[in-house]
Design a protein around this motif. Structure first.
Motif, PDB file in Angstrom:
ATOM      1  N   ALA A 204     -34.616 -36.978  -3.561  1.00  0.00           N
ATOM      2  CA  ALA A 204     -35.601 -37.453  -2.594  1.00  0.00           C
ATOM      3  C   ALA A 204     -34.962 -38.090  -1.374  1.00  0.00           C
ATOM      4  N   ASP A 205     -33.822 -38.770  -1.564  1.00  0.00           N
ATOM      5  CA  ASP A 205     -33.181 -39.466  -0.457  1.00  0.00           C
ATOM      6  C   ASP A 205     -31.962 -38.723   0.089  1.00  0.00           C
ATOM      7  N   VAL A 206     -31.741 -37.490  -0.367  1.00  0.00           N
ATOM      8  CA  VAL A 206     -30.637 -36.681   0.165  1.00  0.00           C
ATOM      9  C   VAL A 206     -31.093 -36.118   1.506  1.00  0.00           C
ATOM     10  N   ARG A 207     -30.483 -36.592   2.579  1.00  0.00           N
ATOM     11  CA  ARG A 207     -30.965 -36.231   3.913  1.00  0.00           C
ATOM     12  C   ARG A 207     -29.942 -35.482   4.752  1.00  0.00           C
ATOM     13  N   ALA A 208     -28.668 -35.698   4.509  1.00  0.00           N
ATOM     14  CA  ALA A 208     -27.642 -35.067   5.353  1.00  0.00           C
ATOM     15  C   ALA A 208     -27.663 -33.552   5.188  1.00  0.00           C
ATOM     16  N   ARG A 209     -27.423 -32.871   6.286  1.00  0.00           N
ATOM     17  CA  ARG A 209     -27.322 -31.424   6.268  1.00  0.00           C
ATOM     18  C   ARG A 209     -25.981 -31.015   6.861  1.00  0.00           C
ATOM     19  N   TRP A 210     -25.289 -30.111   6.146  1.00  0.00           N
ATOM     20  CA  TRP A 210     -23.991 -29.615   6.551  1.00  0.00           C
ATOM     21  C   TRP A 210     -24.155 -28.216   7.126  1.00  0.00           C
ATOM     22  N   GLY A 211     -23.254 -27.838   8.025  1.00  0.00           N
ATOM     23  CA  GLY A 211     -23.350 -26.510   8.606  1.00  0.00           C
ATOM     24  C   GLY A 211     -22.088 -26.114   9.341  1.00  0.00           C
ATOM     25  N   CYS A 212     -22.173 -25.023  10.086  1.00  0.00           N
ATOM     26  CA  CYS A 212     -21.072 -24.506  10.891  1.00  0.00           C
ATOM     27  C   CYS A 212     -21.579 -24.336  12.315  1.00  0.00           C
ATOM     28  N   SER A 213     -20.721 -24.644  13.269  1.00  0.00           N
ATOM     29  CA  SER A 213     -21.153 -24.632  14.661  1.00  0.00           C
ATOM     30  C   SER A 213     -21.632 -23.258  15.117  1.00  0.00           C
ATOM     31  N   GLY A 214     -21.103 -22.194  14.530  1.00  0.00           N
ATOM     32  CA  GLY A 214     -21.501 -20.855  14.932  1.00  0.00           C
ATOM     33  C   GLY A 214     -22.773 -20.355  14.270  1.00  0.00           C
ATOM     34  N   SER A 215     -23.332 -21.144  13.349  1.00  0.00           N
ATOM     35  CA  SER A 215     -24.568 -20.741  12.654  1.00  0.00           C
ATOM     36  C   SER A 215     -25.556 -21.895  12.679  1.00  0.00           C
ATOM     37  N   PRO A 216     -26.056 -22.285  13.843  1.00  0.00           N
ATOM     38  CA  PRO A 216     -26.924 -23.456  13.939  1.00  0.00           C
ATOM     39  C   PRO A 216     -28.249 -23.317  13.205  1.00  0.00           C
ATOM     40  N   ASP A 217     -28.594 -22.093  12.812  1.00  0.00           N
ATOM     41  CA  ASP A 217     -29.850 -21.890  12.097  1.00  0.00           C
ATOM     42  C   ASP A 217     -29.689 -21.994  10.584  1.00  0.00           C
ATOM     43  N   ARG A 218     -28.497 -22.337  10.102  1.00  0.00           N
ATOM     44  CA  ARG A 218     -28.259 -22.441   8.662  1.00  0.00           C
ATOM     45  C   ARG A 218     -27.727 -23.833   8.338  1.00  0.00           C
ATOM     46  N   SER A 219     -28.306 -24.456   7.317  1.00  0.00           N
ATOM     47  CA  SER A 219     -27.843 -25.773   6.889  1.00  0.00           C
ATOM     48  C   SER A 219     -27.935 -25.868   5.383  1.00  0.00           C
ATOM     49  N   THR A 220     -27.138 -26.782   4.822  1.00  0.00           N
ATOM     50  CA  THR A 220     -27.009 -26.876   3.377  1.00  0.00           C
ATOM     51  C   THR A 220     -26.671 -28.302   2.985  1.00  0.00           C
ATOM     52  N   THR A 221     -26.863 -28.615   1.707  1.00  0.00           N
ATOM     53  CA  THR A 221     -26.431 -29.913   1.176  1.00  0.00           C
ATOM     54  C   THR A 221     -25.065 -29.801   0.514  1.00  0.00           C
ATOM     55  N   ARG A 222     -24.396 -28.655   0.668  1.00  0.00           N
ATOM     56  CA  ARG A 222     -23.065 -28.448   0.102  1.00  0.00           C
ATOM     57  C   ARG A 222     -22.039 -28.380   1.233  1.00  0.00           C
ATOM     58  N   TYR A 223     -20.744 -28.478   0.859  1.00  0.00           N
ATOM     59  CA  TYR A 223     -19.696 -28.325   1.869  1.00  0.00           C
ATOM     60  C   TYR A 223     -19.666 -26.869   2.320  1.00  0.00           C
ATOM     61  N   PRO A 224     -19.799 -26.604   3.616  1.00  0.00           N
ATOM     62  CA  PRO A 224     -19.825 -25.214   4.057  1.00  0.00           C
ATOM     63  C   PRO A 224     -18.422 -24.649   4.261  1.00  0.00           C
ATOM     64  N   ARG A 225     -18.250 -23.406   3.889  1.00  0.00           N
ATOM     65  CA  ARG A 225     -17.058 -22.648   4.259  1.00  0.00           C
ATOM     66  C   ARG A 225     -17.402 -21.902   5.540  1.00  0.00           C
ATOM     67  N   CYS A 226     -16.732 -22.272   6.618  1.00  0.00           N
ATOM     68  CA  CYS A 226     -17.067 -21.725   7.938  1.00  0.00           C
ATOM     69  C   CYS A 226     -16.069 -20.656   8.357  1.00  0.00           C
ATOM     70  N   PRO A 227     -16.481 -19.712   9.197  1.00  0.00           N
ATOM     71  CA  PRO A 227     -15.540 -18.728   9.740  1.00  0.00           C
ATOM     72  C   PRO A 227     -14.482 -19.420  10.608  1.00  0.00           C
ATOM     73  N   ALA A 228     -13.341 -18.791  10.722  1.00  0.00           N
ATOM     74  CA  ALA A 228     -12.272 -19.324  11.560  1.00  0.00           C
ATOM     75  C   ALA A 228     -12.803 -19.564  12.974  1.00  0.00           C
ATOM     76  N   GLY A 229     -12.477 -20.720  13.511  1.00  0.00           N
ATOM     77  CA  GLY A 229     -12.916 -21.064  14.855  1.00  0.00           C
ATOM     78  C   GLY A 229     -14.177 -21.894  14.907  1.00  0.00           C
ATOM     79  N   ASP A 230     -14.962 -21.910  13.825  1.00  0.00           N
ATOM     80  CA  ASP A 230     -16.163 -22.735  13.780  1.00  0.00           C
ATOM     81  C   ASP A 230     -15.811 -24.175  13.417  1.00  0.00           C
ATOM     82  N   LEU A 231     -16.632 -25.105  13.858  1.00  0.00           N
ATOM     83  CA  LEU A 231     -16.529 -26.491  13.433  1.00  0.00           C
ATOM     84  C   LEU A 231     -17.454 -26.730  12.253  1.00  0.00           C
ATOM     85  N   VAL A 232     -17.025 -27.575  11.313  1.00  0.00           N
ATOM     86  CA  VAL A 232     -17.897 -28.046  10.244  1.00  0.00           C
ATOM     87  C   VAL A 232     -18.757 -29.171  10.812  1.00  0.00           C
ATOM     88  N   THR A 233     -20.059 -29.110  10.575  1.00  0.00           N
ATOM     89  CA  THR A 233     -20.974 -30.104  11.131  1.00  0.00           C
ATOM     90  C   THR A 233     -21.693 -30.881  10.039  1.00  0.00           C
TER      91      THR A 233
END
Length: 334
Positions: A204-233
């Motif tokens: 209920a209180d899990v609010r943070a969303r993780w993502g990759c700079s090159g995929s702003p339409d995708r977010s997750t509650t897990r650590y994202p594996r991003c393509p080379a050159g993307d930033l982890v957000t």
């Protein structure tokens, strides 16, 4: 007789030596990270390829005629001053190292466990427009590289590795889609996320969303594996419905005074919409590098435990400017 005495002395030495060795080994085991207490985690299931994450639904409801559609970005840098500590002014004021993990800061340069409203009001700040508020969050580390600087090794409790500096930090305030917002009171304390989410077993209180700079339409509650050159957000949105009564909340949860709006942006009964704070952090992480969020030992560095805190130390004039910008639908920068 002499031989018997020598034999007895040898036996005593062996017994004493064995006891001493056992004590040393026992102490070493006690001081070493124990399974499930800091050395464990993140687990393989804590990571996900961003390509396997479904696109998020579209943005929230469009602001109505009575809404506040503006935004305010507060330029506070990205902790170039190296402001780190293991304190938590919001949750455990007055307790040094009360967080048991390391926080990174922007804004007020004096913030620590011993800060008071008066000391915050008198301190310097990293924010360009003079906002003395403090904004802070747990650090992110690369676990395949040792931490050698003092702020990387001071937390203990299984929090180890090289701290990743933020490539960017965005401090933003947003309005409410169905209502004008009212000013936050000075020295309002706020928090988002659940630092104990792993053991709590609830989301209920899990609010943070993780993502990759090159995929702003995708977010997750897990650590994202991003393509080379993307930033982890990391994106951390704060509750924005204030009860109009107190600035710190009651009880251990520190949440009763500041709640999240419900569906469509409507605030719970008895609360009033205030500017919504949103922190967006970005990191340069080489593809495949293992990362871990600082956490309490029993939380095993779960990404679901991500959280952040703030204390509003804006002047009344500065907050009035934020509210005016939001309520008139402008995009402002300070």
């Amino acid at each position: 007789m002499g031989n018997e005495r020598r034999l007895l002395a040898l036996v005593i030495c062996l017994v004493l030596g064995g006891g001493l060795l056992a004590a040393v080994l026992g102490a070493s085991r006690a001081s070493a990270p124990q399974p499930g207490h800091g050395s464990a985690g993140p687990a393989p299931a804590d990571y996900v390829d961003i390509g396997d994450v479904s696109p998020s639904p579209g943005p929230g409801p469009a602001p109505g005629p009575d809404g506040s559609a503006g935004s305010v970005t507060v330029e506070c840098g990205r902790n170039g001053e190296g402001h780190y500590n293991e304190d938590n002014l919001v949750v455990s004021p007055g307790l040094r190292a009360g967080a048991h993990h390391t926080h990174a800061y922007v804004g007020n340069l004096s913030a620590d466990a011993m800060s008071t409203d008066a000391s915050l009001d008198a301190a310097a700040t990293s924010c360009r427009g003079g906002d003395r508020s403090t904004y802070y969050w747990p650090v992110l580390r690369r676990t395949d590289r040792p931490g050698t600087r003092p702020f990387e090794t001071s937390a203990g409790h299984g929090n180890a590795g090289a701290v990743l500096p933020e490539a960017s930090v965005r401090v933003e305030f947003r309005g409410n889609p169905v209502s004008k917002v009212v000013p936050m009171p000075r020295f309002l304390r706020g928090m988002t996320g659940d630092a104990a989410a792993f053991t709590a077993g609830a989301g209920a209180d899990v609010r943070a969303r993780w993502g990759c700079s090159g995929s702003p339409d995708r977010s997750t509650t897990r650590y994202p594996r991003c393509p080379a050159g993307d930033l982890v957000t990391r994106t951390l949105a704060f509750p924005s419905c204030w009860n109009g009564l107190d600035t710190a909340g009651a009880g251990a949860g520190h949440r009763s005074h500041l709640l999240f709006p419900g569906a469509g942006g409507i605030c719970p009964q008895g609360t009033f919409p205030v500017p919504e704070l949103r922190l967006t952090l970005a990191y340069e992480v080489p593809a495949g590098a293992p990362i871990a969020l600082d956490s309490f030992p029993e939380q095993r560095h779960s990404p679901r435990t991500d959280h952040a805190m703030f204390v509003n130390a804006m002047t009344d004039g500065q907050m009035a400017g934020v509210v005016d910008c939001l309520n008139t639908g402008r995009d402002c920068r300070t």
